[in-house]
Write a protein that holds these residues in place. Structure first.
Motif, PDB file in Angstrom:
ATOM      1  N   GLY A 120       0.636  -1.242   0.011  1.00 13.53           N
ATOM      2  CA  GLY A 120      -0.175  -0.085   0.152  1.00 13.53           C
ATOM      3  C   GLY A 120       0.774   1.340   0.116  1.00 13.53           C
ATOM      4  O   GLY A 120       0.302   2.113  -0.635  1.00 13.53           O
ATOM      5  N   VAL A 121       1.817   1.288   0.736  1.00 16.31           N
ATOM      6  CA  VAL A 121       3.072   2.311   0.770  1.00 16.31           C
ATOM      7  C   VAL A 121       3.305   2.608  -0.630  1.00 16.31           C
ATOM      8  O   VAL A 121       3.738   3.799  -0.972  1.00 16.31           O
ATOM      9  CB  VAL A 121       3.944   2.118   1.893  1.00 16.31           C
ATOM     10  N   ARG A 122       4.132   1.411  -1.311  1.00 14.59           N
ATOM     11  CA  ARG A 122       4.624   1.351  -2.550  1.00 14.59           C
ATOM     12  C   ARG A 122       3.613   1.995  -3.667  1.00 14.59           C
ATOM     13  O   ARG A 122       3.800   2.931  -4.409  1.00 14.59           O
ATOM     14  CB  ARG A 122       5.067   0.154  -3.186  1.00 14.59           C
ATOM     15  N   GLU A 123       2.181   1.705  -3.571  1.00 16.31           N
ATOM     16  CA  GLU A 123       1.233   2.230  -4.350  1.00 16.31           C
ATOM     17  C   GLU A 123       1.060   3.542  -4.083  1.00 16.31           C
ATOM     18  O   GLU A 123       0.805   4.425  -5.041  1.00 16.31           O
ATOM     19  CB  GLU A 123      -0.179   1.328  -4.018  1.00 16.31           C
ATOM     20  N   ALA A 124       0.999   4.221  -3.003  1.00 12.30           N
ATOM     21  CA  ALA A 124       0.639   5.445  -2.555  1.00 12.30           C
ATOM     22  C   ALA A 124       1.838   6.357  -3.206  1.00 12.30           C
ATOM     23  O   ALA A 124       1.882   7.401  -3.744  1.00 12.30           O
ATOM     24  CB  ALA A 124       0.674   5.609  -1.249  1.00 12.30           C
ATOM     25  N   LEU A 125       3.091   5.703  -3.296  1.00 15.32           N
ATOM     26  CA  LEU A 125       4.399   6.342  -3.666  1.00 15.32           C
ATOM     27  C   LEU A 125       4.210   6.447  -5.207  1.00 15.32           C
ATOM     28  O   LEU A 125       4.680   7.466  -5.847  1.00 15.32           O
ATOM     29  CB  LEU A 125       5.451   5.645  -3.339  1.00 15.32           C
ATOM     30  N   ALA A 126       3.669   5.257  -5.989  1.00 20.98           N
ATOM     31  CA  ALA A 126       3.456   5.607  -7.298  1.00 20.98           C
ATOM     32  C   ALA A 126       2.694   6.426  -7.703  1.00 20.98           C
ATOM     33  O   ALA A 126       2.632   7.434  -8.567  1.00 20.98           O
ATOM     34  CB  ALA A 126       3.069   4.180  -7.886  1.00 20.98           C
ATOM     35  N   GLU A 127       1.406   6.770  -6.947  1.00 16.99           N
ATOM     36  CA  GLU A 127       0.493   7.800  -7.130  1.00 16.99           C
ATOM     37  C   GLU A 127       1.177   9.206  -6.966  1.00 16.99           C
ATOM     38  O   GLU A 127       0.838  10.029  -7.710  1.00 16.99           O
ATOM     39  CB  GLU A 127      -0.754   7.758  -6.422  1.00 16.99           C
ATOM     40  N   ALA A 128       1.878   9.212  -5.651  1.00 15.46           N
ATOM     41  CA  ALA A 128       2.529  10.732  -5.538  1.00 15.46           C
ATOM     42  C   ALA A 128       3.724  10.976  -6.281  1.00 15.46           C
ATOM     43  O   ALA A 128       3.848  12.046  -6.720  1.00 15.46           O
ATOM     44  CB  ALA A 128       3.388  10.608  -4.085  1.00 15.46           C
ATOM     45  N   LEU A 129       4.288  10.210  -7.015  1.00 16.43           N
ATOM     46  CA  LEU A 129       5.400  10.304  -8.012  1.00 16.43           C
ATOM     47  C   LEU A 129       4.930  10.925  -9.291  1.00 16.43           C
ATOM     48  O   LEU A 129       5.705  11.616 -10.170  1.00 16.43           O
ATOM     49  CB  LEU A 129       6.354   9.084  -8.229  1.00 16.43           C
ATOM     50  N   ARG A 130       3.655  10.896  -9.639  1.00 16.10           N
ATOM     51  CA  ARG A 130       3.087  11.416 -10.637  1.00 16.10           C
ATOM     52  C   ARG A 130       3.317  13.114 -10.853  1.00 16.10           C
ATOM     53  O   ARG A 130       3.506  13.684 -11.916  1.00 16.10           O
ATOM     54  CB  ARG A 130       1.695  11.381 -10.846  1.00 16.10           C
TER      55      ARG A 130
END
Length: 156
Positions: A120-130
């Motif tokens: 979940g943290v890695r998924e939130a990071l992928a969203e934030a990196l946009r």
């Protein structure tokens, strides 16, 4: 009145050709009739978020300063300090899902989260990196993640 039951302002797209005899009537509407943004907007304050009031739009700064409690958005040290102080995965996701503030800096400061054990943290990071200009290298690493949801978030 809920928006779903109020048909005013909707654009209707017919996915086929409309025959000559199908329209029953055509109404000509006075140019002055109507609304500027949405029906029944009078009396309601506008939304001060950056999506509804984009940066640089006419009058948006005044609306944000008048209505928003979170303006100006925090600069890089504040969210980075919150990330460092976050105790668990839920707090990390909460900080990462917040809208990015101005002056976030480079994405390399978040590189340590690419190998985080919680998907979940890695998924939130992928969203934030946009919202980072130089986040493509980290997104490429997340696109090879073993979790399918993280891969999908990185590719989006």
């Amino acid at each position: 009145m809920p928006r779903t039951t109020d048909p005013r302002g909707y654009e209707v797209v017919v996915p086929r050709r409309v025959g000559r005899r199908e329209p029953h009537r055509v109404r000509h509407v006075n140019r002055v009739t109507g609304w500027r943004y949405m029906p029944d907007a009078h009396g309601r304050p506008p939304c001060p978020c950056v999506v509804c009031q984009p940066l640089g739009a006419y009058g948006s700064a005044k609306i944000r300063t008048r209505l928003s409690r979170e303006w100006p958005e925090p600069t890089k040290p504040e969210p980075m300090a919150r990330l460092a102080d976050a105790g668990g995965p839920l707090e990390l996701r909460e900080v990462l899902y917040e809208p990015g503030g101005r002056g976030r800096g480079d994405a390399d400061a978040l590189a340590y989260l690419v190998d985080h054990p919680d998907a979940g943290v890695r998924e939130a990071l992928a969203e934030a990196l946009r919202s980072y200009r130089d986040g493509r290298a980290l997104q490429a690493r997340l696109a090879l993640d073993p979790d399918p949801e993280v891969r999908a978030a990185a590719v989006r």
